[in-house]
Design a protein around this motif. Structure first.
Motif, PDB file in Angstrom:
ATOM      1  N   TRP A 169       0.843  -1.211   0.000  1.00 10.67           N
ATOM      2  CA  TRP A 169       0.000   0.000   0.000  1.00 10.67           C
ATOM      3  C   TRP A 169       0.870   1.249   0.000  1.00 10.67           C
ATOM      4  O   TRP A 169       0.671   2.171  -0.796  1.00 10.67           O
ATOM      5  CB  TRP A 169      -0.911   0.001   1.237  1.00 10.67           C
ATOM      6  N   ALA A 203       1.202   3.922  -3.038  1.00 10.40           N
ATOM      7  CA  ALA A 203       0.752   5.282  -2.739  1.00 10.40           C
ATOM      8  C   ALA A 203       1.881   6.284  -2.976  1.00 10.40           C
ATOM      9  O   ALA A 203       1.667   7.368  -3.534  1.00 10.40           O
ATOM     10  CB  ALA A 203       0.251   5.370  -1.298  1.00 10.40           C
ATOM     11  N   PHE A 217      -2.947   9.820   1.806  1.00  5.52           N
ATOM     12  CA  PHE A 217      -3.424   8.474   2.133  1.00  5.52           C
ATOM     13  C   PHE A 217      -3.183   8.173   3.597  1.00  5.52           C
ATOM     14  O   PHE A 217      -2.377   8.844   4.268  1.00  5.52           O
ATOM     15  CB  PHE A 217      -2.758   7.409   1.247  1.00  5.52           C
ATOM     16  N   MET A 245      -7.224   6.365   0.258  1.00  3.68           N
ATOM     17  CA  MET A 245      -6.533   7.332  -0.598  1.00  3.68           C
ATOM     18  C   MET A 245      -7.567   8.337  -1.073  1.00  3.68           C
ATOM     19  O   MET A 245      -8.636   7.948  -1.541  1.00  3.68           O
ATOM     20  CB  MET A 245      -5.882   6.628  -1.808  1.00  3.68           C
TER      21      MET A 245
END
Length: 415
Positions: A27, A31, A101, A125
């Motif tokens: 993640w 991101a 995020f 996000m």
RNA sequence: GUGGCUGUAGCUCAAUUGGUUAGAGCGCCGGACUGUGGCUCCGGAGGUUGCGGGUUCAAUCCCCGUCAGCCACCCCA
């Protein structure tokens, strides 16, 4: 048995935490690739913050209580209100669009089921301050790229996208009024799961006539291209967003599906969901545009760790182990232990992961432990070797051995 | 919150119409193997049969309650 965690809450054993960390790392990495900055807020908020937005009935689904200062508080069930507050406080100072995020742990008091606990971690996000459909495409692309980074392809997951503005237009041209819309949305949302006669009853109860009912079902069955064609002006944002995803080369993952509505009332534009291809599990992620919530155009998505983790396990794309030893050290006799300790520490100083038996046992036992720890090699130090200033380096995969001078081992032999 | 199904070692499962000290495989620990792992053989630990009550001479089995899990609804973080 000494009991277990509360229902809906999880203990993370090392293998569980390895998977969770793997998900988090992916993640964060994706991101970051998309230029998103990480933020966080408190896990406990005022109850009012959630009841204001979603109404009193949500209290039932919240972990809420009165604290010692007599405040009504709740464990956060979602991140958006916190985000909204944080953005609002600095809205003048922040350069738009804001790309943020977070990976909050969220809580919800309801009966648990597979893929649905009382607590989970959810990647959020959001893009705030950008009305372009390219922003919608950006978030969808990030969600898809997370899947790809985790080893899942178009045969594993599908992104289904719709647009409430388009739905509204399609329904309006078929005579559905503004006040009838919520029920139409609810029926579209359920059209794949709920039998048609039940859906008809929902519509009839809401005062729909035969014509209007047919209109809803007609819209539900419109194929993607047909929807764009029939939508005219209102189809433009969705068209642009999908075109952007195609330009990025992610078109294989995406299909337009007008039965995607999303439950939350505050969505105002493009809405989408990410599913496993078989649709055997719950949605992996879902998001959309919520322009009305702040005084700015805004959009976001959430992706939970629970369903995603299940899918990864199902597809066999989970990480192996959390630690990777460089070597396992073995002392043949008790008097060899100081040399093992000396070598262990020297290797650790160089950043090499090293383990050795903490209780002296036979070489056989120590080798068993080395193998169980999946060490690639064992370094065996015994009286004979020490005499010669050597150690035996045994390759545990190949079963081969080499004699290596101790001072080489101490000075970067494994680097 | 409503309804349905299911609860036996850490895991996967046994236990003859209700019958006495609840078994097996895998895993774990130890031994054979006091300087060489994966194999094999032997041994061991680990269960108040989710919990509580009831029926019965006798309950893992039947009944009720409760808790937990799964599924559907609700809701959709």
């Amino acid at each position: 048995m000494q009991g277990k965690a509360l229902p809906g809450f999880r203990d993370f054993y090392p293998e569980d935490l390895t998977l969770r960390n793997h998900i988090f790392a992916t993640w964060r990495s994706v991101a970051a690739r998309y230029g998103f900055e990480e933020y966080d807020g408190p896990p406990l908020e005022s109850l009012e913050m959630y009841t204001q937005k979603s109404g009193e009935e949500i209290v039932q689904q919240l972990y809420s209580f009165r604290d010692k200062g007599d405040r009504e508080v709740a464990l956060r069930p979602e991140m958006t209100p916190t985000l909204a507050r944080m953005v609002a406080a600095r809205v003048q100072a922040l350069k738009k669009p804001i790309r943020w995020f977070s990976i909050p742990q969220l809580f919800r008091y309801e009966r648990q089921q597979r893929g649905r606990l009382r607590e989970h971690f959810q990647l959020n996000m959001d893009i705030i301050g950008e009305a372009s459909p390219l922003a919608d495409a950006e978030l969808m692309a990030a969600a898809v790229d997370i899947m790809r980074a985790l080893g899942l392809g178009p045969q594993d997951v599908r992104l289904r996208v719709s647009d409430r503005r388009l739905l509204k237009a399609l329904l309006a041209t078929r005579g559905i009024t503004e006040t009838q819309l919520p029920v139409a949305f609810a029926v579209l949302d359920r059209s794949e799961r709920v039998p048609k006669n039940v859906l008809e009853e929902m519509l009839r109860d809401a005062g729909y006539g035969k014509r209007e009912m047919d209109a809803v079902f007609q819209v539900a069955s419109l194929p993607g291209e047909g929807a764009l064609g029939a939508g005219g002006e209102a189809a433009e944002p969705l068209r642009q967003a999908v075109a952007a995803l195609e330009a990025m080369g992610l078109g294989e993952f995406v299909s337009i599906d007008l039965t995607v509505v999303r439950g939350l009332a505050y969505y105002t534009g493009i809405v989408w969901e990410l599913f496993d291809a078989q649709k055997a599990l719950r949605a992996i992620a879902g998001g959309g545009r919520y322009d009305a919530l702040l005084n700015l155009p805004a959009l976001g998505f959430g992706m939970g760790d629970v369903v995603l983790g299940e899918l990864l396990k199902e597809r066999g794309v989970t990480p192996k182990a959390s630690i990777e030893l460089g070597a396992f050290l073995i002392a043949v006799g008790g008097e060899d232990m100081p040399w093992v300790l000396k070598l262990a520490h020297a290797l650790r100083e160089r950043g090499i992961a090293v383990e050795y038996g903490l209780r002296h046992t036979g070489v056989r036992k120590q080798l068993e432990l080395a193998a169980a720890r999946a060490a690639p090699r064992a370094v065996i130090i015994g009286p004979e070797e020490r005499q010669a200033g050597l150690a035996v380096v045994r390759d545990l995969k190949a079963g081969t051995e080499a004699k290596v001078p101790l001072d080489k081992l101490l000075n970067g032999y494994f680097d």
